[in-house]
Design an enzyme around this catalytic site. Structure first.
Site, PDB file in Angstrom:
ATOM      1  N   HIS A   1       7.523 -11.531  -6.603  1.00 53.86           N
ATOM      2  CA  HIS A   1       9.202 -11.151  -7.010  1.00 53.86           C
ATOM      3  C   HIS A   1       9.953 -11.942  -7.434  1.00 53.86           C
ATOM      4  O   HIS A   1      10.211 -13.451  -7.521  1.00 53.86           O
ATOM      5  CB  HIS A   1       9.673 -10.981  -5.671  1.00 53.86           C
TER       6      HIS A   1
ATOM      7  N   SER B   1      17.389  -9.859   2.620  1.00 59.78           N
ATOM      8  CA  SER B   1      17.161  -8.554   2.183  1.00 59.78           C
ATOM      9  C   SER B   1      15.706  -8.238   1.139  1.00 59.78           C
ATOM     10  O   SER B   1      14.788  -8.017   1.235  1.00 59.78           O
ATOM     11  CB  SER B   1      18.604  -8.370   1.189  1.00 59.78           C
TER      12      SER B   1
ATOM     13  N   ARG C   1      27.457  -4.662   1.809  1.00 59.85           N
ATOM     14  CA  ARG C   1      27.924  -6.125   1.680  1.00 59.85           C
ATOM     15  C   ARG C   1      28.613  -5.962  -0.024  1.00 59.85           C
ATOM     16  O   ARG C   1      29.066  -6.437  -0.015  1.00 59.85           O
ATOM     17  CB  ARG C   1      26.818  -6.851   1.543  1.00 59.85           C
TER      18      ARG C   1
ATOM     19  N   ASP D   1      17.820  -2.186   5.287  1.00 63.30           N
ATOM     20  CA  ASP D   1      18.213  -3.121   4.242  1.00 63.30           C
ATOM     21  C   ASP D   1      19.452  -2.034   3.600  1.00 63.30           C
ATOM     22  O   ASP D   1      20.650  -2.693   2.950  1.00 63.30           O
ATOM     23  CB  ASP D   1      17.325  -3.940   3.712  1.00 63.30           C
TER      24      ASP D   1
ATOM     25  N   LYS E   1      12.256  -6.832   2.370  1.00 61.30           N
ATOM     26  CA  LYS E   1      11.746  -5.780   1.111  1.00 61.30           C
ATOM     27  C   LYS E   1      10.023  -5.759   0.178  1.00 61.30           C
ATOM     28  O   LYS E   1       9.142  -5.069   0.070  1.00 61.30           O
ATOM     29  CB  LYS E   1      12.690  -5.694   0.059  1.00 61.30           C
TER      30      LYS E   1
HETATM   31  N1  URA Z   1      18.440  -8.804  -4.005  1.00 64.20           N
HETATM   32  C1  URA Z   1      18.779  -7.781  -2.638  1.00 64.20           C
HETATM   33  O1  URA Z   1      18.046  -7.305  -2.302  1.00 64.20           O
HETATM   34  N2  URA Z   1      19.268  -8.296  -1.668  1.00 64.20           N
HETATM   35  C2  URA Z   1      20.368  -9.118  -1.777  1.00 64.20           C
HETATM   36  O2  URA Z   1      21.534  -9.444  -1.196  1.00 64.20           O
HETATM   37  C3  URA Z   1      20.693  -9.207  -2.766  1.00 64.20           C
HETATM   38  C4  URA Z   1      20.255  -9.421  -4.279  1.00 64.20           C
END
Ligand code: URA
Ligand code: CA
Length: 441
Positions: free
Chosen positions: A82, A183, A168, A161, A187
């Site tokens: 990632h 977050s 957010r 999320d 994922k």
């Molecule tokens: N990318 C994400 O997937 N989540 C965040 O909180 C910030 C950047």
């Protein structure tokens, strides 16, 4: 349990229990807890922070809020990568065939997403016929057969999320390390990887602008991964200028093909060899990073990497002749070089501005519904530390509209900072964080 008490507890700087975190994530996902209460809690977390245990609990709760992809029918250790994102970052298209050719299974689910250019899916779709809508059985069979497959996101992954991140985004509470780390990691973990290599970008074109916060974010994410029994490590890498030369979809695909042929830009090649080596180590295909790097270099020079890309494109229905002859890709109407009005050394390239110029040209999406133009973008000819003469080409714009080209041109000129004094190239790899070590170079 009452949401009011959870908000008050965090407001006063106390640690939330596992049950309290599960309660608000479950309640919020179901729609039982309103946005205004969760906003208040996010702001309390923003100021009071969360400790490691709370961060891990939050990640688990978000993973449990939806489906998780079961990749257990795939043989071997599935190692995912990632990147926290930057400008001109084409690594997946290079890394996936490289590590697959070395025996690491690559089972990637990708989204289209927003940004300066499209995502990996958009780039792969520039191979005519390439199909990402694979049934899960087909997806798994492909990985077992050729070690590589990429599918569009299926299932309802981390719905908590999705809701939290959008909330957010509009309540000025994105910028908290625990919230960002949980977050991203929720994922990754819900997509079924056994091990994870993180590329945490730092610099003007990155989410994290300064080195200290990039190291902190990397550490948070590694701790979460380890806490969830996933072998996880992070490389902290420079994003003070775009990666490679190309920014745009087809332009980046061509750059990926060049790199797999051994003719890629130095920084992009180095990044792929570094991340790929760690993927081979976590995937137990090499005993250490040195051995892994030699394996990957051999895969490039023996053309096994480019052949793997062709095999991948073919099995997903795409036309592999584009790999052999990238000149077949469509080109836009206007291809315009920009020349420098100054002489000197490139001191900075504001990656953000290059990214916005690419977006203006139509290479990326501003909203989920925006169309995307695969052929447009920017090719840089000079990077930090290079010398440029007056009148020499600094970049080339690929556009389908004269208006957009003009807008992009002035942004690209603004992005470059040229000075008289000699400028030295900076190292790309800033450090690594593993389960037991944190090293700064
Ligand atoms: N990318 C994400 O997937 N989540 C965040 O909180 C910030 C950047
Ligand atoms: Ca690039």
């Amino acid at each position: 349990m009452r949401m009011y008490d959870i908000i008050a507890k965090k407001r006063d700087g106390k640690e939330l229990t596992t049950e309290e975190i599960n309660f608000f994530i479950e309640g919020y996902t179901k729609g039982d807890i309103p946005d205004y209460q969760v906003s208040a809690l996010m702001m309390a977390i923003y100021f009071q922070k969360m400790n490691k245990k709370e961060t891990l609990d939050l990640t688990k709760a978000m993973v449990n809020s939806g489906d998780t992809i079961d990749l257990s029918k795939i043989d071997g250790i599935k190692v995912d990568k990632h990147s926290t994102g930057g400008v001109g970052d084409t690594t997946t298209l290079i890394l996936a065939p490289l590590v697959a050719a070395a025996g690491v299974p690559v089972a990637k689910m990708s989204g289209r997403g927003l940004g300066h250019t499209g995502g990996t899916i958009d780039k792969l779709e520039s191979f005519e016929g390439f199909c990402v809508n694979l049934r899960i059985e087909q997806f798994i069979e492909n990985v077992n057969r050729i070690k590589i497959s990429l599918g569009g996101q299926t299932g309802n992954l981390t719905p908590a999320d999705k809701k939290l991140y959008s909330l957010r985004d509009v309540t000025a509470t994105v910028d908290n390390l625990s919230l960002i780390a949980s977050s991203i990691m929720s994922k990754k973990i819900s997509s079924g990887a056994d091990a994870i290599v993180l590329d945490v970008k730092t610099g003007s074109g990155a989410f994290m602008k300064d080195l200290d916060s990039s190291f902190h974010l990397a550490q948070e994410m590694v701790d979460i991964g380890i806490g969830m029994n996933k072998d996880t490590m992070a490389v902290i890498t420079d994003m003070d200028q775009p990666l490679g030369f190309a920014v745009g979809n087809i332009l980046e695909v061509k750059e990926a093909i060049d790199t797999l042929n051994g003719n890629g830009p130095d920084d992009l090649t180095e990044l792929c060899l570094t991340l790929g080596s760690h993927m081979l180590v976590l995937g137990k295909q090499a005993k250490d990073v040195q051995e892994a790097k030699t394996i990957l270099q051999d895969i490039i020079s023996s053309k096994k990497g480019i052949d793997k890309l062709k095999e991948w494109v073919r099995i997903q229905g795409g036309d592999e002749k584009f790999v052999d002859d990238p000149n077949l890709f469509p080109i836009p109407k206007f291809i315009t070089p920009i020349s420098s009005s100054y002489e000197g050394y490139i001191n900075r390239i504001h990656a953000d501005l290059i990214g916005i110029a690419s977006l203006i040209l139509g290479a990326g999406r501003e909203t989920k519904e925006s169309p995307i133009d695969l052929s447009v973008g920017i090719v840089l000819h000079k990077k930090i530390g290079d010398f440029i003469k007056k009148g020499e080409k600094i970049a080339t714009i690929y556009a389908n509209s004269i208006d957009k080209q003009a807008q992009a041109e002035s942004m690209i000129i603004d992005a470059y900072d040229i000075i008289k004094e000699k400028v030295y190239k900076k190292p790309l790899i800033k450090g690594i964080i593993t389960q037991n070590d944190s090293i700064r170079y």
